[in-house]
Design a protein around this motif. Structure first.
Motif, short mmCIF file in Angstrom:
data_model
loop_
_atom_site.label_atom_id
_atom_site.label_comp_id
_atom_site.label_asym_id
_atom_site.label_seq_id
_atom_site.Cartn_x
_atom_site.Cartn_y
_atom_site.Cartn_z
N TYR A 171 14.63 0.03 5.63
CA TYR A 171 16.01 0.50 5.55
C TYR A 171 17.01 -0.63 5.41
O TYR A 171 18.21 -0.38 5.30
CB TYR A 171 16.32 1.36 6.77
CG TYR A 171 15.32 2.47 6.94
CD1 TYR A 171 15.09 3.40 5.91
CD2 TYR A 171 14.56 2.58 8.08
CE1 TYR A 171 14.15 4.40 6.05
CE2 TYR A 171 13.63 3.59 8.23
CZ TYR A 171 13.43 4.50 7.21
OH TYR A 171 12.50 5.48 7.34
N TRP A 183 0.66 4.00 2.65
CA TRP A 183 1.79 4.27 3.53
C TRP A 183 1.32 4.92 4.83
O TRP A 183 1.75 4.55 5.92
CB TRP A 183 2.82 5.15 2.84
CG TRP A 183 3.73 5.80 3.82
CD1 TRP A 183 3.76 7.10 4.19
CD2 TRP A 183 4.72 5.16 4.63
NE1 TRP A 183 4.71 7.31 5.15
CE2 TRP A 183 5.31 6.13 5.44
CE3 TRP A 183 5.16 3.84 4.74
CZ2 TRP A 183 6.32 5.83 6.34
CZ3 TRP A 183 6.16 3.55 5.65
CH2 TRP A 183 6.74 4.54 6.43
N GLN A 228 9.50 3.63 -10.68
CA GLN A 228 8.86 4.84 -10.19
C GLN A 228 8.31 5.70 -11.31
O GLN A 228 7.25 6.30 -11.17
CB GLN A 228 9.85 5.66 -9.36
CG GLN A 228 10.23 5.00 -8.08
CD GLN A 228 10.08 5.91 -6.90
OE1 GLN A 228 9.60 7.01 -7.02
NE2 GLN A 228 10.46 5.43 -5.76
N ALA A 231 12.64 1.22 -6.97
CA ALA A 231 12.94 2.55 -7.50
C ALA A 231 12.93 2.56 -9.02
O ALA A 231 12.64 3.57 -9.63
CB ALA A 231 14.30 3.01 -6.99
N ALA A 255 8.29 3.43 -0.92
CA ALA A 255 9.18 3.81 -2.02
C ALA A 255 8.45 4.59 -3.11
O ALA A 255 8.94 5.62 -3.57
CB ALA A 255 9.84 2.57 -2.61
N LEU A 315 14.60 2.66 -2.94
CA LEU A 315 15.04 1.59 -2.06
C LEU A 315 15.74 0.52 -2.88
O LEU A 315 15.71 0.52 -4.10
CB LEU A 315 13.85 0.99 -1.31
CG LEU A 315 13.20 1.93 -0.30
CD1 LEU A 315 11.95 1.30 0.26
CD2 LEU A 315 14.16 2.23 0.82
N LEU A 341 5.91 7.72 -1.47
CA LEU A 341 6.66 8.86 -0.95
C LEU A 341 7.88 9.18 -1.80
O LEU A 341 8.69 10.03 -1.42
CB LEU A 341 7.08 8.60 0.49
CG LEU A 341 5.94 8.39 1.48
CD1 LEU A 341 6.50 8.16 2.88
CD2 LEU A 341 4.99 9.56 1.48
N ARG A 342 8.04 8.47 -2.90
CA ARG A 342 9.15 8.69 -3.84
C ARG A 342 10.51 8.56 -3.17
O ARG A 342 11.39 9.39 -3.31
CB ARG A 342 9.02 10.04 -4.52
CG ARG A 342 7.79 10.14 -5.35
CD ARG A 342 7.65 11.44 -6.04
NE ARG A 342 6.41 11.39 -6.81
CZ ARG A 342 5.89 12.41 -7.39
NH1 ARG A 342 6.48 13.58 -7.34
NH2 ARG A 342 4.76 12.30 -8.07
N ARG A 343 10.66 7.48 -2.43
CA ARG A 343 11.92 7.18 -1.77
C ARG A 343 12.54 5.96 -2.45
O ARG A 343 11.95 4.89 -2.46
CB ARG A 343 11.70 6.84 -0.29
CG ARG A 343 10.98 7.88 0.48
CD ARG A 343 11.98 8.90 1.03
NE ARG A 343 11.43 9.64 2.15
CZ ARG A 343 10.82 10.81 2.02
NH1 ARG A 343 10.66 11.34 0.85
NH2 ARG A 343 10.38 11.44 3.09
#
Length: 179
Positions: A128, A104, A89, A86, A74, A81, A77-79
């Motif tokens: 996910y 990662w 961040q 999040a 998260a 979740l 990789l700036r994803r």
């Protein structure tokens, strides 16, 4: 014939949700009753890895490794979740983000080295948050469920095993920056 539109002030207001006790009861049913050593935590019913921990399918160490893997995904990789990762961040420094990106990559490579199926099953549960049927109460377990659970546990064990390599790689990166 379509229903005539009403003015916004005349529209029926959405009532306050009074289903909180029902939601808590459903969460407790999802995580189980817990053990005599530790009662069930309904807050862990929000994500599948927490339910797997509460129901005894994974250990606390595997749970922590899964959370670390999710954080590396998260933040590194700036994803965004669902685990609340999040929200922090913006507070992460560039150095820490680079370290989590290294983590990662090492996590991902170790899982892929085991097998694609193990990586996919681990990613689906941990990253996910896809709920496998074997986590749901009342599900009649089949042989395929047992195989799936074994692959997820093996994937989490791989994450635990790769953590010392991640610490070493991060220390080496810090030394290169400092030199």
């Amino acid at each position: 014939m379509p229903r005539p539109r009403t003015a916004p002030s005349r529209r029926r207001r959405i009532a306050v949700d009074h289903g909180a006790p029902l939601v808590v009861a459903k969460r407790l049913a999802l995580v189980g009753a817990g053990t005599s050593l530790r009662p069930a935590d309904p807050n862990r019913a929000y994500y599948p890895l927490g339910v797997a921990l509460e129901r005894g399918f994974v250990t606390d160490e595997q749970h922590q490794a899964g959370i670390a893997y999710t954080r590396a995904f998260a933040v590194g990789l700036r994803r965004p979740l669902a685990l609340g990762i999040a929200s922090d961040q913006a507070e992460v420094s560039d150095e820490r983000r680079a370290e989590l990106t290294i983590a990662w990559r090492l996590y991902s490579a170790a899982l892929a080295a085991m097998s694609r199926r193990i990586k996919d099953d681990t990613d689906n549960l941990v990253l996910y948050e896809r709920w496998p049927l074997w986590l749901l109460p009342g599900h009649v377990e089949h042989e395929a469920d047992q195989r799936h659970r074994k692959r997820v546990k093996l994937g989490l064990d791989v994450l635990i095993a790769v953590e010392p390599k991640i610490g070493l790689a991060i220390r080496e990166t810090r030394e290169r920056r400092g030199a």
